[in-house]
Write an enzyme that holds these catalytic residues in place. Structure first.
Site, short mmCIF file in Angstrom:
data_model
loop_
_atom_site.label_atom_id
_atom_site.label_comp_id
_atom_site.label_asym_id
_atom_site.label_seq_id
_atom_site.Cartn_x
_atom_site.Cartn_y
_atom_site.Cartn_z
N GLY A 149 128.39 54.26 -10.90
CA GLY A 149 127.71 53.09 -10.38
C GLY A 149 126.97 52.30 -11.43
CD GLN A 150 121.79 53.48 -11.60
OE1 GLN A 150 120.77 52.88 -11.85
NE2 GLN A 150 121.81 54.77 -11.31
CB CYS A 175 124.03 57.10 -7.91
SG CYS A 175 125.26 55.98 -8.52
CG MET A 176 126.77 58.40 -10.87
SD MET A 176 128.04 57.61 -9.86
CE MET A 176 129.48 58.58 -10.28
CE LYS A 228 127.06 42.82 -9.87
NZ LYS A 228 128.40 42.47 -9.37
CG MET A 272 127.67 54.93 -4.16
SD MET A 272 127.13 56.49 -4.83
CE MET A 272 128.04 56.50 -6.37
N1 LIG Z 1 120.66 52.43 1.76
C1 LIG Z 1 121.12 52.66 0.54
N2 LIG Z 1 120.25 52.96 -0.44
C2 LIG Z 1 120.73 53.25 -1.67
C3 LIG Z 1 122.11 53.21 -1.96
C4 LIG Z 1 123.01 52.86 -0.90
O1 LIG Z 1 124.25 52.80 -1.08
N3 LIG Z 1 122.47 52.62 0.32
N4 LIG Z 1 122.57 53.50 -3.21
C5 LIG Z 1 121.74 54.32 -4.08
C6 LIG Z 1 122.23 54.20 -5.46
S1 LIG Z 1 123.82 54.62 -5.75
C7 LIG Z 1 121.46 53.74 -6.47
S2 LIG Z 1 122.08 53.76 -8.07
C8 LIG Z 1 120.08 53.32 -6.24
C9 LIG Z 1 119.62 52.14 -7.09
O2 LIG Z 1 118.31 51.85 -6.76
P1 LIG Z 1 117.21 51.40 -7.82
O3 LIG Z 1 117.42 52.04 -9.11
O4 LIG Z 1 115.90 51.63 -7.18
O5 LIG Z 1 117.51 49.83 -7.84
P2 LIG Z 1 117.43 48.76 -9.00
O6 LIG Z 1 117.23 47.45 -8.32
O7 LIG Z 1 118.59 48.87 -9.88
O8 LIG Z 1 116.12 49.15 -9.77
C10 LIG Z 1 115.99 49.06 -11.15
C11 LIG Z 1 114.63 48.47 -11.43
O9 LIG Z 1 114.41 48.49 -12.84
C12 LIG Z 1 113.90 47.23 -13.26
N5 LIG Z 1 114.32 47.08 -14.67
C13 LIG Z 1 115.39 46.42 -15.15
N6 LIG Z 1 115.51 46.60 -16.48
C14 LIG Z 1 114.48 47.40 -16.84
C15 LIG Z 1 114.09 47.97 -18.09
O10 LIG Z 1 114.73 47.78 -19.13
N7 LIG Z 1 112.98 48.76 -18.07
C16 LIG Z 1 112.27 49.00 -16.94
N8 LIG Z 1 111.21 49.79 -17.03
N9 LIG Z 1 112.62 48.46 -15.76
C17 LIG Z 1 113.72 47.69 -15.70
C18 LIG Z 1 114.49 46.24 -12.31
O11 LIG Z 1 113.69 45.09 -12.23
C19 LIG Z 1 114.55 47.03 -10.99
O12 LIG Z 1 113.42 46.85 -10.19
O13 LIG Z 1 119.91 52.97 -4.86
C20 LIG Z 1 120.25 54.00 -3.98
N10 LIG Z 1 119.84 53.59 -2.65
N1 LIG Z 2 127.84 43.97 -6.75
C1 LIG Z 2 127.34 45.17 -7.02
N2 LIG Z 2 128.06 46.06 -7.74
C2 LIG Z 2 127.56 47.28 -7.98
C3 LIG Z 2 126.26 47.65 -7.57
C4 LIG Z 2 125.49 46.68 -6.86
O1 LIG Z 2 124.33 46.90 -6.48
N3 LIG Z 2 126.07 45.47 -6.61
N4 LIG Z 2 125.77 48.89 -7.82
C5 LIG Z 2 126.49 49.79 -8.69
C6 LIG Z 2 126.20 51.17 -8.28
S1 LIG Z 2 124.79 51.93 -8.87
C7 LIG Z 2 127.03 51.88 -7.51
S2 LIG Z 2 126.63 53.47 -7.09
C8 LIG Z 2 128.34 51.36 -7.12
C9 LIG Z 2 128.69 51.61 -5.65
O2 LIG Z 2 129.97 51.13 -5.42
P1 LIG Z 2 130.69 51.42 -4.04
O3 LIG Z 2 130.57 52.85 -3.68
O4 LIG Z 2 132.05 50.87 -4.13
O5 LIG Z 2 129.82 50.54 -3.01
P2 LIG Z 2 129.09 50.82 -1.63
O6 LIG Z 2 129.06 49.50 -0.94
O7 LIG Z 2 127.82 51.51 -1.82
O8 LIG Z 2 129.99 51.84 -0.80
C10 LIG Z 2 131.38 51.89 -0.86
C11 LIG Z 2 132.04 52.06 0.47
O9 LIG Z 2 131.79 53.33 1.04
C12 LIG Z 2 132.20 53.17 2.37
N5 LIG Z 2 131.91 54.33 3.23
C13 LIG Z 2 130.88 54.52 4.06
N6 LIG Z 2 131.04 55.67 4.73
C14 LIG Z 2 132.19 56.22 4.31
C15 LIG Z 2 132.91 57.42 4.66
O10 LIG Z 2 132.49 58.22 5.48
N7 LIG Z 2 134.09 57.64 4.02
C16 LIG Z 2 134.60 56.77 3.11
N8 LIG Z 2 135.77 57.07 2.56
N9 LIG Z 2 133.94 55.64 2.78
C17 LIG Z 2 132.76 55.38 3.37
C18 LIG Z 2 131.47 51.91 2.77
O11 LIG Z 2 132.04 51.32 3.93
C19 LIG Z 2 131.62 51.06 1.52
O12 LIG Z 2 132.60 50.06 1.64
O13 LIG Z 2 128.39 49.96 -7.32
C20 LIG Z 2 127.98 49.57 -8.61
N10 LIG Z 2 128.32 48.17 -8.68
S1 SF4 Z 3 129.75 45.40 -15.98
FE1 SF4 Z 3 130.09 45.18 -13.77
S2 SF4 Z 3 128.53 43.69 -13.14
FE2 SF4 Z 3 128.76 43.48 -15.38
S3 SF4 Z 3 130.31 41.92 -15.69
FE3 SF4 Z 3 131.37 43.88 -15.68
S4 SF4 Z 3 132.05 44.12 -13.56
FE4 SF4 Z 3 130.43 42.57 -13.55
MO LIG Z 4 124.46 54.00 -7.84
#
Ligand SMILES: Nc1nc2c(c(=O)[nH]1)N[C@H]1C(S)=C(S)[C@@H](COP(=O)(O)OP(=O)(O)OC[C@H]3O[C@@H](n4cnc5c(=O)[nH]c(N)nc54)[C@H](O)[C@@H]3O)O[C@H]1N2
Ligand SMILES: Nc1nc2c(c(=O)[nH]1)N[C@H]1C(S)=C(S)[C@@H](COP(=O)(O)OP(=O)(O)OC[C@H]3O[C@@H](n4cnc5c(=O)[nH]c(N)nc54)[C@H](O)[C@@H]3O)O[C@H]1N2
Ligand code: SF4
Ligand SMILES: [Mo]
Length: 756
Positions: free
Chosen positions: A377-378, A171-172, A82, A340
């Site tokens: 995560g972020q 998330c956090m 990425k 997560m």
């Molecule tokens: N089902 C399910 N839903 C989840 C989760 C999950 O595990 N399962 N995870 C949750 C978690 S941990 C997270 S963090 C959220 C993330 O969910 P979101 O925050 O809704 O996802 P993003 O795609 O990161 O959205 C960021 C947006 O900001 C825009 N953007 C990028 N750079 C900028 C900038 O500089 N300024 C502005 N104004 N916009 C910008 C991007 O185009 C994008 O549309 O999703 C949550 N939702």
């Molecule tokens: N490629 C990629 N990397 C990312 C992101 C992305 O969108 N894409 N987003 C970033 C963000 S904002 C976040 S929050 C992180 C998330 O990073 P991770 O938390 O590592 O990713 P997820 O796939 O949301 O969920 C992690 C695992 O939780 C497991 N899980 C589900 N239920 C349970 C349970 O009951 N117990 C346990 N122990 N595990 C369970 C799922 O099977 C999954 O494999 O990644 C960050 N990095």
């Molecule tokens: S910050 Fe995360 S997404 Fe970006 S290069 Fe490093 S591991 Fe990949």
């Molecule tokens: Mo997140």
């Protein structure tokens, strides 16, 4: 639509691959993407995950043409796929280049003047008619620290509402809640370097190989150098992380608290607890109360036998015992890592507590390789939102809305009259969108997040955002998104590389992203937009600074005297460094690798008689909490017999607005599929490639089926990245009572065969 294989995109010829070097082609770290040497390199940070990899942005002719890993930063010159593909997002056709205003139901191009006059007018009208709590801000762990701060200050100190929350709540929040209850202060005490010293890595609910790939590279490096290192993964799915582990505990969804308690049971029973450490540094707690005794804890933990945990979690008792013995073995460093799978749970904070218990019970904390380390995560959830206090219950740098002294202090620092800061916490994310649905919040400003796709129980909150009598402003770099399509006004935001600011990643590392190029079209940095809004709302005088560098000066002052003290991180010093770890008070020679540790953390007095001081709590003791296993909010039942689990894949980022605009990434794993177990498919008479309809109590969505042995029977996994197939129409919005973080990971669904 399977797309090209993972191997293929890693082997694009323009990418220098370290795979051969490391012999691990499956997740290949890259050096970057450098098709030709650019005119100049600008120091920055990857804008994706919370690993916070340092990068250099290559600029030629005013365009981003290359990116490479920063060899002097923690990522040692590597990025994941990425990060390597960042240049392509800058010029994607979906970039939004001018403001849009809804007219007769349609979003149409408008001038900045027209858009801003409308936004300010609507906010002003609502504040006057319905009070300050009728408006709200919903931000992001991807916003820059300074711009998130500007929004926080405008809403809390200017408008006078605490309705400031953001996606870190999704998330956090549970990790923040865990740290705060166990140690009195948020944020990890360890650092990435601990990975290099760990002899045992307990990874819970975290798919590091896909979600923190460069930190995972560090884990595998450690294992390669020290083959005796044990990796234990607790995850209901056999993820790519789990496949590389020494032990995989494939627990039933939601049933891992019992495993952590059973590990503690074994540690206590086998005499592996560090009683001297416990006596000096720990107290015990139950419910909301600390101050319980070791004897009371021993009684509590006695009930959590490995056999009971095995019954409840579906794992083997002997594996749980082995995991505990590995973790607690004397003289071996142990690190816990989680994301997560732990946080997005109605028992998220409690599970955080139980993980922290393991390090505390064994005294394996504050030592190289021994630490409880939450992976963020972020890229700026830590720095901008958690530290900066941009959540509904927080004020900057550890201060609380509900604490009168903290409010008074912030009123003074912000130069607003006493009593200006509202005493009541605002709405947390899910509650905020509920308030929107109920018509209590009427104007919402959304920045750097895409709630129309990322909120749980999407149907309800998408409807709320679309309400005709609510006013939705979305600052976005791309259009259309599943949120911008619902907006009344869409403001074009400058993207990464087009503006400057600070990010704070998982290890308390703050680093400066420098501006490399001009914004696309008429786009403006979020900071500029917010300052303009402040002026139009009559709060211009609150903002003595004009840009991010000016805001940083203010932030240094706000951190002074707090547990976050980073007064030594001047802009100049950040420019010269490759990231600095707080606390770093003015005058300190270097940052803090290990918090609470004498000789490393400047906030621990040199004369302190012990090696650590948990100064976050008034008694200087960390808390080992007694937390019972309960079930998920929505367990499967006869009508909805499957458990839906949602998450991520390596190549894509959240709602796909960015990674979906990169051709090679879009060709790989972009379309969301329903991953299901072969035994379930046989029973349902469904084959790999068939269409199924997933239905929950809240919505339905069709997906193609992918057969995989990775999931337990009775479970379905879908990723969240596909804007055309929303898993969040199905997910449940029940949340942890303490952290208010929703249970994205567990919802009950039924699976019906559908026509192709
Ligand atoms: N089902 C399910 N839903 C989840 C989760 C999950 O595990 N399962 N995870 C949750 C978690 S941990 C997270 S963090 C959220 C993330 O969910 P979101 O925050 O809704 O996802 P993003 O795609 O990161 O959205 C960021 C947006 O900001 C825009 N953007 C990028 N750079 C900028 C900038 O500089 N300024 C502005 N104004 N916009 C910008 C991007 O185009 C994008 O549309 O999703 C949550 N939702
Ligand atoms: N490629 C990629 N990397 C990312 C992101 C992305 O969108 N894409 N987003 C970033 C963000 S904002 C976040 S929050 C992180 C998330 O990073 P991770 O938390 O590592 O990713 P997820 O796939 O949301 O969920 C992690 C695992 O939780 C497991 N899980 C589900 N239920 C349970 C349970 O009951 N117990 C346990 N122990 N595990 C369970 C799922 O099977 C999954 O494999 O990644 C960050 N990095
Ligand atoms: S910050 Fe995360 S997404 Fe970006 S290069 Fe490093 S591991 Fe990949
Ligand atoms: Mo997140």
């Amino acid at each position: 639509m399977r797309g090209i294989s993972r191997r293929k995109i890693f082997h694009l010829p323009v990418v220098t691959s370290a795979a051969a070097l490391l012999g691990r082609a499956d997740w290949t770290p890259l050096r970057g993407f450098v098709p030709a040497e650019p005119e100049r390199w600008v120091k920055s940070v990857c804008r994706y995950c919370g690993a916070g990899c340092g990068v250099y942005i290559g600029v030629t002719g005013g365009k981003v043409t290359a990116v490479k890993g920063d060899a002097q930063n923690h990522n040692r010159g590597f990025v994941c796929v990425k990060g390597a593909k960042l240049p392509e997002i800058m010029t994607a056709p979906s970039r939004l280049k001018y403001p849009l205003v809804r007219k007769n139901g349609k979003l149409e191009r408008a001038s900045w003047e027209e858009a801003m006059a409308l936004v300010a007018g609507k906010f002003r009208e609502s504040i006057e008619k319905n009070g300050p709590d009728s408006v709200a801000f919903y931000g992001s762990g991807q916003g820059l620290t300074e711009e998130t701060y500007a929004a926080n200050k405008l809403f809390k100190a200017g408008i006078g509402t605490n309705n400031v929350d953001g996606n870190p709540r999704l998330c956090m929040a549970s990790a923040a809640g865990g740290y705060t209850t166990s140690f009195g202060k948020d944020e990890p005490m360890g650092c990435y370097e601990d990975i290099d010293h760990a002899d045992v890595l307990l990874i819970v609910g975290s798919n590091m190989a896909e979600c923190h790939p460069i930190l995972w590279m560090r884990v595998l490096d450690r294992k390669e150098k020290n083959p005796g290192t044990k990796i234990i993964v607790v995850d209901p799915r056999r993820t790519r992380t789990a496949r590389m582990a020494d032990m995989h505990l494939a627990c039933k969804p939601g049933m891992d608290l019992t495993i952590m308690n059973a590990m503690a049971h074994v540690i206590v029973k086998e005499g592996l607890a560090d009683e001297a450490f416990l006596k000096a540094h720990v107290t015990f707690g139950q419910g909301a109360e600390a101050g319980k005794t070791w004897e009371e804890y021993r009684k509590f933990i006695d009930a959590y036998t490995p056999e009971r945990a095995a019954r409840e979690s579906g794992c083997r008792a002997e594996d749980i015992v082995q995991a505990a013995l590995w973790f607690a073995a004397r003289g071996r460093a142990a690190m816990t890592l989680w994301t997560m799978g732990v946080n997005q749970r109605v028992q998220g904070v409690w599970l955080n507590n139980l993980l922290m218990n393991l390090n505390l019970l064994t005294g394996k904390i504050g030592l190289p390789g021994s630490t409880p380390f939450s992976l963020t995560g972020q890229p700026n959830a830590c720095g901008g939102v958690r530290d900066g206090g941009a959540l509904a219950h927080l004020l900057p740098y550890g201060r609380l809305v509900a604490n009168e002294a903290h409010r008074a202090e912030m009123e003074k620092l912000w130069g607003v009259p006493k009593g200006k800061l509202a005493a009541k916490p605002g709405y947390s994310a899910v509650e905020l969108f509920q308030a929107l649905d109920e018509g209590k919040v009427k104007c919402l400003y959304v920045m750097t997040t895409n709630p129309g796709q990322s909120l749980p129980n999407g149907n309800r909150y998408r409807k709320a955002m679309a309400r005709e009598d609510t006013f939705l402003v979305v600052a976005e770099a791309f259009h259309p998104t599943r949120t911008s399509e619902l907006a009344d006004v869409v403001l074009p935001a400058a993207l990464w590389a087009e503006k400057e600011g600070v990010y704070g990643c998982s290890e308390r590392r703050y680093q400066l992203l420098e501006k490399a190029i001009e914004p696309a079209g008429e786009a403006k940095p979020d900071m500029e937009i917010l300052l303009e809004l402040a002026k139009r709302l009559g709060h211009g005088s609150l903002f003595q600074f004009k840009d991010a560098a000016g805001a940083w000066e203010e932030l240094l002052a706000l951190s002074q005297g707090t547990a976050y003290d980073f007064t030594g991180m001047t802009r100049d010093r950040l420019k010269q460094s490759h990231g600095l770890l707080w606390p770093l008070p003015a005058g300190a020679a270097s940052g803090t690798r290990r918090r609470y540790v004498k000789g490393d953390d400047p906030l621990v007095p040199a004369a302190h008689p012990e090696r650590v001081k948990f100064y976050g709590r008034p008694d200087g003791r960390a808390v080992v909490w007694m937390r019972d296993q309960k079930g998920p909010a929505e367990p499967p039942d006869a009508e909805y017999p499957f458990t839906l689990n949602t998450g991520r894949v390596l190549e894509h980022w959240h709602t796909g607005t960015m990674t979906g605009s990169v051709a090679s990434l879009k060709a790989t794993n972009y379309v969301a599929v329903a991953e299901m177990n072969p035994a379930d498919l046989r029973r349902l008479g469904v084959k790999d490639g068939d269409q199924v309809l997933l239905k929950s109590r809240r919505g339905e969505q069709a997906f193609e089926v992918r057969e995989t042995e990775n999931g337990r029977e009775g479970s379905v996994f879908v990723h969240m990245h596909d804007p055309n197939r929303l898993c969040n129409l199905l997910t449940v919005d029940a949340f942890d009572a303490a952290s208010k973080e929703p249970e994205f990971k567990i919802a009950a669904v039924k699976v019906e065969k559908a026509a192709k």
